[in-house]
Design a protein around this motif. Structure first.
Motif, PDB file in Angstrom:
ATOM      1  N   GLU A  90       1.054  -1.255   0.032  1.00  0.00           N
ATOM      2  CA  GLU A  90      -0.037  -0.042   0.020  1.00  0.00           C
ATOM      3  C   GLU A  90       0.890   1.087  -0.111  1.00  0.00           C
ATOM      4  O   GLU A  90       2.045   1.201   0.445  1.00  0.00           O
ATOM      5  CB  GLU A  90      -0.851  -0.002   1.246  1.00  0.00           C
ATOM      6  CG  GLU A  90      -1.828  -0.973   1.310  1.00  0.00           C
ATOM      7  CD  GLU A  90      -2.790  -0.617   2.455  1.00  0.00           C
ATOM      8  OE1 GLU A  90      -3.895   0.062   2.645  1.00  0.00           O
ATOM      9  OE2 GLU A  90      -2.213  -1.200   3.763  1.00  0.00           O
TER      10      GLU A  90
ATOM     11  N   GLU B  21      -4.226   4.327   1.281  1.00  0.00           N
ATOM     12  CA  GLU B  21      -5.072   4.780  -0.066  1.00  0.00           C
ATOM     13  C   GLU B  21      -5.768   6.120   0.149  1.00  0.00           C
ATOM     14  O   GLU B  21      -5.507   7.071  -0.844  1.00  0.00           O
ATOM     15  CB  GLU B  21      -6.097   3.652  -0.503  1.00  0.00           C
ATOM     16  CG  GLU B  21      -5.414   2.326  -1.006  1.00  0.00           C
ATOM     17  CD  GLU B  21      -4.864   2.456  -2.371  1.00  0.00           C
ATOM     18  OE1 GLU B  21      -5.073   3.426  -2.998  1.00  0.00           O
ATOM     19  OE2 GLU B  21      -3.662   1.782  -2.526  1.00  0.00           O
TER      20      GLU B  21
ATOM     21  N   ARG C  70      -4.457  -3.875   0.641  1.00  0.00           N
ATOM     22  CA  ARG C  70      -4.177  -4.433   2.121  1.00  0.00           C
ATOM     23  C   ARG C  70      -4.066  -5.966   1.963  1.00  0.00           C
ATOM     24  O   ARG C  70      -4.772  -6.496   1.183  1.00  0.00           O
ATOM     25  CB  ARG C  70      -5.480  -4.170   3.131  1.00  0.00           C
ATOM     26  CG  ARG C  70      -5.674  -2.557   3.207  1.00  0.00           C
ATOM     27  CD  ARG C  70      -6.432  -2.323   4.381  1.00  0.00           C
ATOM     28  NE  ARG C  70      -6.247  -2.992   5.460  1.00  0.00           N
ATOM     29  CZ  ARG C  70      -6.146  -2.443   6.741  1.00  0.00           C
ATOM     30  NH1 ARG C  70      -6.315  -1.401   6.973  1.00  0.00           N
ATOM     31  NH2 ARG C  70      -5.968  -3.260   7.733  1.00  0.00           N
TER      32      ARG C  70
END
Length: 154
Positions: free
Chosen positions: A42, A47, A95
């Motif tokens: 990530e 995000e 994730r």
């Protein structure tokens, strides 16, 4: 045409994830299947943080670091030798637990997981094996880290 069994395994580079990779390969040999080794990544701020203030050079660096981590883990797991089964190593953005569950989406898949990370990691992000074991639509196998003590019987 019948699909060959697929074993999906999460790879972080830890000893526990390397044990999971070896277990996945052993199961693929036994079942005549293939292995999909995944390393999820990530953006550093997640995000939401990345959408608020995107930084393309940072995203590129993190993506490259994830690819390097996966390549080094696979090299360490097999020492450059052929694992003896079809094996695909892939990085995915997302994730870890949801990415593994999304990958293990075919009928007959098997999801192999290493032990959860440190207590700090579990506290901040949650336990990947626990999340997957609760939500998986396919069979799951959770491996212990090498040389970890077996659970005591009380």
């Amino acid at each position: 045409m019948e699909q060959r069994p697929r074993i999906v395994v999460g790879v972080s580079g830890s000893l526990g994830s390397l044990a999971a990779v070896h277990r996945a390969v052993a199961e693929a040999r036994r079942l005549g299947g293939e292995v999909l080794a995944l390393h999820a990544w990530e953006p550093p701020s997640g995000e939401f943080g990345h959408r608020r203030s995107p930084c393309p050079p940072l995203l590129t660096a993190v993506r490259e670091a994830a690819a390097t981590t996966l390549a080094e883990a696979m090299a360490e797991a097999f020492g450059g030798a052929d694992p003896g089964v079809p094996l695909t190593a892939r990085t995915v953005r997302g994730r870890t637990a949801p990415s593994l569950l999304a990958a293990a989406d075919r009928p007959g898949d098997l999801l192999v997981l290493g032990p959860s990370g440190s207590w700090l990691h579990r506290g901040l992000r949650g336990s990947v094996p626990a999340y997957c074991l609760r939500r998986a639509a396919c069979p799951c196998w959770s491996c212990r880290a090498p040389n970890s003590p077996s659970p005591s019987m009380s």
